[in-house]
Design an enzyme around this catalytic site. Structure first.
Site, PDB file in Angstrom:
ATOM      1  N   LYS A   1       0.530  -1.470   0.023  1.00 16.73           N
ATOM      2  CA  LYS A   1      -0.365   0.357   0.082  1.00 16.73           C
ATOM      3  C   LYS A   1       1.135   1.309  -0.418  1.00 16.73           C
ATOM      4  O   LYS A   1       2.083   1.505   0.514  1.00 16.73           O
ATOM      5  CB  LYS A   1      -0.900   0.123   1.473  1.00 16.73           C
TER       6      LYS A   1
ATOM      7  N   SER B 271      -9.402  -0.393   7.883  1.00 18.35           N
ATOM      8  CA  SER B 271      -8.952  -0.006   6.187  1.00 18.35           C
ATOM      9  C   SER B 271      -8.162  -1.291   5.840  1.00 18.35           C
ATOM     10  O   SER B 271      -8.006  -1.412   4.631  1.00 18.35           O
ATOM     11  CB  SER B 271      -8.009   1.087   6.662  1.00 18.35           C
TER      12      SER B 271
ATOM     13  N   SER C 165      -9.792   1.676   3.817  1.00 16.96           N
ATOM     14  CA  SER C 165      -8.563   2.332   2.265  1.00 16.96           C
ATOM     15  C   SER C 165      -8.243   1.807   2.067  1.00 16.96           C
ATOM     16  O   SER C 165      -7.046   2.588   0.461  1.00 16.96           O
ATOM     17  CB  SER C 165      -7.940   3.297   3.571  1.00 16.96           C
TER      18      SER C 165
END
Lengths: 483, 501
Positions: A82, A181, A157
């Protein structure tokens, strides 16, 4: 290697391929990169790739294999990271205009450990800007599409990491979780996602959103791979004062234990209004747990209803402080043509941050302001203590807690983006575990009639990742993904 | 009535308040002092704290506040802060103290917040004793807390300084303690004495060199005035930038007079922050209360609460040296020194160590004290040297003092020998041997010399016998002259009186 082969790789299959010399780590890396780059436009899961770094890592693995050395438990495994987790020499943008060209000078501890274990980082994945969002629509570089249903969000997210793993463009991925997330996108995309105990995995090199809630954790297509990746990145790091000294068990070895007699609690507050298809799937999942021999009973987490308010006060307060450093003075993009210092700040931040970041910075600034601190921040901290106490009480009665991850499956792109409150409310089941700092995860639990994945959340006592993973593994092996 | 004028160095502006008006008021002052701790590395990372490195070289992701970096507390900084707090008679906060973020924007603050301590400081409730006008006074210490320093903004000195400010982040993350006093100070003199005592104390316990020119000691003051006899505090102003002892006194004098003038003319004091300008000697308003920063403090989530266990505290306490106040009392008790002398001799740890070594080697510690405070400090000052650079070792000074005490040499000769010791570093005996300076205490030898002098000066002998006792001094002088000052003066006196008897 065929596309299907790549798409269905597991850590074990990579290992066997390398040991049997069916492919070298370099060949695998090249094939995986090529496949990922070709497939990526369908989802926008990756923001950018780092082929040089990937090939270098693969060559290292090959050299170790040739020398007869152990190349590590993740040898040659294609990994996505990420883009809020720092990679030295590779752009780390946090999906924000402000850091569009930011190249960090150091690696996150989790990245160092992952590569020491032989992992091959293919690229950096899309997410909500600074990890703030539940749909991945807050990325400055465009939303991610859910590989299962391209008109739907992958969750957020860590939407890019979840989508990459679901799409097969990475075998495993690192994400970050502050209020759900990792778990929510894992559930939306039908993969496994783990939020470890707070302090289990070092936050050093994770760009901070809300420091007391931020976690790094793994995504994988099965429980075993997730456990293995967690094993690699977990453990004390002297660079993170909040990282725990507790020893890291062998999670993979502990997967296969018996779950008969395990006491599983279902918090009534989480099921009260759950009439949707999600509720049905979770109920079927619970039936499966019973068939596996778990003792299921109802429990209560009485302060649940205050969790969302509490969470959005604490996380925005910390965010308002953590995001102050993006001020246009040093590495962040500086707005030109500013006459004064405060203009420079205002313009650089005003032009750089997206709407959701601004909203949270304003909320957080407000709740910390003189005269409001006691009413908001301090009160929220007290509520947080009560919520954590709810879990402590519950874990006197049961070993694990099972809930839905999200009240609904993946929603359509654009469906909630105009309604921030509705978006915040979608975090209702994941936020309590984050506030308590306990380990929690999402494991696939069937699909809706439309074919949308549903995730079951398992929550455990502090540092009992092993117990949590054991139940998830048993559930998965018993066909939990198809209930 | 003559006006009392407060002026800065190059000031044209001044505030006119007559002394008797000023005398009707009393100042109330509290100081906030920042002390840079003498750790080798920074408070939250391993970068060196060395001064004078090229700009932006003593830095790393942590002190640069790069994304993803996290602070790790330096144990040495905690120990020094605890030492400082114990020296100030504070209570170390239990069960823990906590770091907090102080949020504000400034280009030399790369994180956008300072890591400080707020509602749970390291230590509280201490005191420091000052000595002003022959009176001792206890000044309360509200709190001592740890924090990190910011970098430096360089607004001038570059070719394009008219358009750009440069930032040097080397200083970022340097450990500081902030020491906040109670509003117990009542005059600029007391404030001066407080800061001086504080500096001395910090140097004694070796937590800081307190070099003001390098910014190791920085001071802000909260100042208000009230009419004498009134109990309520007046509205205060915070005066910043008092970074030398002289500035502190000047700024406080100016600010007190300014506030009195405002009140006397029927005005009210505005609660505000004022900046002292050393060039004009004035304080100038920076921002009022309405525009005061809201720092939005909250507990620093990246650091755990700071627990100082009893065992750790005991170890730190055991490592503490004797403090100046204790040492002063002991000097008075043990060596029979006057209070003032004890004060002077404890002005630095090196000076008190020097004195003690000399005193221990001598039979007359009080004489040692006089020699150290008088001749030695004078000679050192004349050459711009510190006590640690003294060419005379304490044992040598003790030897000199004892030679005089036993009458082996005269005090006058002692002064001569001292000068030679200071110039050469030789011991007094070496100098006496080399130069044949031993005092003549041989009564027979002196008797012969005296006889010769009396024979050569019959007129003066007559005068003395006629009742002019003062003539005795003339004869002493002649004997000293004849012996190049080496005659034992007491013996000379005695012999003269016998012979003239």
């Amino acid at each position: 290697m065929t596309a299907t082969e790549i798409r269905e790789l597991t850590i074990e299959r990579v290992r066997q391929g390398l040991l049997s010399r069916r492919f070298s780590a370099l060949e695998l890396a090249q094939a995986a990169l090529e496949f990922a780059q070709k497939e990526n436009p369908k989802t926008n899961a990756y923001l950018h790739f780092c082929p040089e770094r990937a090939l270098e890592a693969a060559r290292r693995v090959d050299a170790q294999l040739a020398a007869g050395e152990d190349p590590g438990p993740l040898a040659g495994v294609p990994v996505a990271v990420k883009d809020v987790i720092l990679t030295r020499g590779v752009r780390t943008t946090c999906a924000s205009r402000l850091l569009e060209n930011y190249v960090p000078p150091y690696d996150a501890t989790a990245v160092v450990r992952l590569e020491q274990a032989g992992g091959v980082i293919l690229g950096k994945t899309n997410c909500d800007e600074f990890a703030m969002g539940s749909s991945n629509e807050n990325s400055a570089f465009g939303p991610v599409r859910n590989p299962v249903a391209p008109d739907r969000v992958p969750g957020g997210s860590s939407g890019g990491s979840a989508a990459a793993v679901a799409q097969g463009t990475a075998v495993v991925a690192l994400g970050s979780d502050t209020g759900g997330s990792i778990r929510q996108p894992a559930s939306f995309c039908g993969v496994v996602g783990i939020t470890p105990t707070y302090g289990r995995v070092s936050r050093y090199g994770l760009v901070a959103f809300a420091s007391s809630l931020d976690h790094i954790g793994p995504f994988a297509r099965n429980v075993r791979d997730a456990a293995l990746l967690l094993q690699v990145i977990a453990g004390r790091d002297p660079m993170d004062s909040t990282s725990a000294f507790a020893p890291v068990p062998d999670y993979v070895a502990e997967l296969s234990g018996d779950v008969r007699g395990v006491k599983v609690g279902l918090p009534r507050e989480y099921f009260r209004d759950l009439t949707s298809e999600t509720g049905e799937k979770i109920a079927q999942g619970v039936e499966l747990l019973k068939r596996l021999g778990c003792e299921v009973r109802e429990i209560s987490l009485p302060h649940t209803e205050y969790a969302i308010a509490c969470y959005y006060i604490i996380c925005t307060a910390e965010a308002s402080s953590n995001l102050a450093r993006y001020d246009g003075v040093r590495y962040t993009r500086r707005s030109p043509h500013s006459e004064t210092l405060s203009d420079m700040y205002r313009n650089s931040r005003g032009e750089g941050f997206g709407a959701e970041c601004k909203r949270r910075i304003m909320l957080g600034t407000y709740v910390l302001s003189a005269g409001y601190y006691e009413a908001y921040y301090l009160k929220a901290q007290k509520v947080r203590t009560l919520i954590a106490r709810d879990f402590t009480e519950a874990f006197r009665e049961v070993d694990l807690i099972v809930t839905p991850v999200s009240p609904f499956p993946a929603f359509r792109l654009g469906e909630k983006i105009a309604d921030p409150l509705a978006m915040y409310l979608s975090d209702i089941y994941t936020i309590t575990g984050s506030l308590a700092g306990i380990p929690c995860m999402s494991v696939p639990c069937g699909r809706t009639r439309e074919g949308l994945p549903v995730g079951m959340q398992i929550l455990a006592r502090h540092f009992d990742e092993a117990g949590m993973l054991r139940l998830a593994y048993a559930f998965e092996q018993a066909g939990g993904a198809e209930v | 009535m003559p006006a009392h004028t407060i002026e800065g160095m190059a000031s044209t502006a001044s505030i006119q308040v007559s002394p008797d008006v000023l005398a009707r008021y009393e100042a109330v002052i509290g100081l906030e002092v920042h002390v840079q701790l003498a750790t080798r590395t920074k408070i939250f990372c391993a970068c060196p704290t060395s001064f004078g490195a090229p700009p932006n070289t003593n830095v790393c992701p942590v002190c640069l506040g790069l994304p993803g970096a996290l602070p790790v507390l330096n144990r040495a900084a905690v120990e020094m802060a605890v030492k400082a707090a114990l020296a100030l008679n504070c209570t170390i906060r239990q069960p823990y103290s906590q770091f907090a973020r102080k949020n504000y924007f400034y280009p030399d603050l790369p994180k956008g917040y300072q890591i400080s301590q707020y509602d749970k400081p390291l230590a509280e409730n201490g005191w420091l004793e000052i000595f002003v006008d022959g009176r001792r006074k206890r000044i309360g210490i509200t709190r001592v807390h740890l924090e990190d320093d910011a970098g430096k903004s360089l607004h001038e000195g570059f070719g394009d300084s008219d358009r750009y400010t440069y930032v040097d982040l080397n200083r970022c993350g340097t450990p500081l303690i902030e020491i906040v006093s109670e509003p117990d100070l009542r005059s600029p003199e007391e404030a001066y004495a407080y800061l001086n005592e504080l500096k001395l104390l910090m140097q004694y316990v070796e937590v800081s060199s307190c070099d003001m020119e390098k910014g190791h000691l920085r001071c802000d003051a909260n100042v208000s005035v009230r009419q004498r006899g009134v109990e309520r505090f007046g509205t205060k102003t915070e005066v910043k930038n008092l970074n030398s002892f002289r500035f502190l006194k000047q700024a406080l004098e100016y600010e007190i007079a300014r506030q009195v003038a405002v009140l006397e003319s029927g005005g009210t004091i505005t609660q505000e922050t004022r900046l002292y300008n050393p060039d004009t000697g004035e304080t100038v308003g920076m921002r009022t209360k309405e525009h005061a920063h809201d720092y939005r403090y909250f507990p620093e989530p990246d650091l755990l609460p700071l627990k100082i266990s009893q065992a750790w505290l005991d170890r730190i306490r055991a490592s503490m040296p004797e403090l100046p106040a204790q040492k002063r009392a002991r000097f008075v008790r043990q060596y029979g020194l006057r209070e003032y002398d004890a004060q002077v001799l404890t002005l630095s740890r090196a000076l008190s160590d020097y004195f003690e070594r000399a005193a221990a080697a001598s039979r007359d510690p009080r004489a040692v004290a006089n020699w150290v405070m008088g001749d030695l400090l004078g000679a050192l000052k004349a050459e711009g040297k510190e006590i640690t650079e003294s060419p005379i070792r304490p044992e040598q000074l003790a030897e000199l003092v004892d030679l005089i005490a036993t009458g082996e040499i005269s005090g006058k000769l002692g002064k001569e020998i001292f000068a030679k010791m200071f110039a050469t570093g030789d011991s007094p005996r070496t100098i006496i041997e080399r130069e044949g300076l031993r005092q003549i205490s041989d009564a027979d030898a002196l008797s012969r010399i005296i006889d010769e002098i009396l024979a050569a000066n019959p007129k003066q002998v007559e005068l003395y016998k006629g009742g002019k006792a003062g003539v005795l001094g003339f004869f002493v002088g002649q004997v000293m002259k004849a012996t190049r000052g080496q005659a034992n003066p007491q013996l000379v006196n005695q012999l003269l009186k016998e012979k003239l008897g």
